[in-house]
Enzyme design. Structure first.
Site, short mmCIF file in Angstrom:
data_model
loop_
_atom_site.label_atom_id
_atom_site.label_comp_id
_atom_site.label_asym_id
_atom_site.label_seq_id
_atom_site.Cartn_x
_atom_site.Cartn_y
_atom_site.Cartn_z
N MET A 69 -1.44 -2.58 1.32
CA MET A 69 -1.95 -1.24 1.59
C MET A 69 -0.81 -0.31 1.95
O MET A 69 0.08 -0.75 2.66
CB MET A 69 -2.89 -1.27 2.81
CG MET A 69 -4.24 -1.77 2.49
SD MET A 69 -5.19 -0.41 1.87
CE MET A 69 -6.20 -1.20 0.67
N PRO A 70 -0.75 0.91 1.56
CA PRO A 70 -1.63 1.57 0.59
C PRO A 70 -1.40 1.07 -0.85
O PRO A 70 -0.30 0.63 -1.18
CB PRO A 70 -1.23 3.04 0.69
CG PRO A 70 -0.36 3.16 1.89
CD PRO A 70 0.24 1.82 2.10
N ILE A 71 -2.45 1.20 -1.66
CA ILE A 71 -2.35 0.93 -3.09
C ILE A 71 -2.52 2.26 -3.83
O ILE A 71 -3.49 2.96 -3.61
CB ILE A 71 -3.42 -0.07 -3.56
CG1 ILE A 71 -3.24 -1.42 -2.84
CG2 ILE A 71 -3.35 -0.26 -5.07
CD1 ILE A 71 -4.31 -2.45 -3.19
#
Lengths: 61, 61, 61, 61, 61, 61
Positions: free
Chosen positions: A1-3
């Site tokens: 994360m983040p993607i």
């Protein structure tokens, strides 16, 4: 994360993609307080035949 | 906004895609009260090797 | 197949969503020669805090 | 429902994809109490030029 | 890589989600020859008001 | 085009999101030679119950 997913027209050079993922990663790290290792980016190349605004394909504009 | 993604098997003609984005845009404009300029559509062509229902690839059916 | 995703601002009524999926399904069936049963639609409601154009959040416009 | 998307590097064989969709479908059926017919899987093949972690493209590692 | 997205109706328990990600990860590891650490899974809970087949919302069936 | 999706854990402030979309837009404009007006960003907030690495939910770590 983040993607992160980035959908854009095909034809960008490898050099542009290199700069893109470097700068976008940095932008995210600075904004939401995460480590660079957490940022994954997927680029999708798209043909102009596969994108439309206002009901018209990009290849027809 | 709205942003629409349509995933479908590859092999549709340019003419079919033209009709698709025109009709889908119109359907959205009529239903949710937005201007055509706001409707963006992304089409993704998919190979039958890359789609499965009930655990079976479409290319094996 | 086809699988459709529609991302739009939250706040549409159930009645609007009903009309939306009916009309979009019909538009696809007419354009790419498939049966209605094959058309799956996912709607995603989005807050104005979660969408940006030109570097500005929709809630700030 | 459920709809599954699997993004992975290109180069997997048809045999690997066959096993993948079979096993993933079974895993979902066992976990969330649904029928196999409800499970749809979309595979996306990705080039190493189109994926990055920590600001570096996979093709540059 | 791989990155997996699973879209399903809301209402699954935490215990079901735990089993889901464990089993799906294992299914992928066995099929495409990758390490568990590489498998990322995103679950999206969806309301029955936001999914349609054949032009009908799931909440209307 | 480009269309960007950023999936991240919920809990970021409005101020962080504001900075995020501004900086990411700028990073894209500088890298791939497009106008800011063309860059659309969708943020998805995700619960820790809905993300897993290596078969383990983020809420269990």
């Amino acid at each position: 994360m983040p993607i992160v997913q980035i959908e854009m027209f095909e034809g960008r050079t490898l050099e542009q993609k290199r700069m893109l993922v470097e700068k976008v990663t940095q932008a995210i790290v600075e904004s939401v307080n995460t480590a660079p290792e957490n940022v994954k980016i997927v680029i999708r190349d798209m043909s102009k035949e596969n994108y439309a605004i206002a009901g018209k394909l990009a290849c027809d504009k």
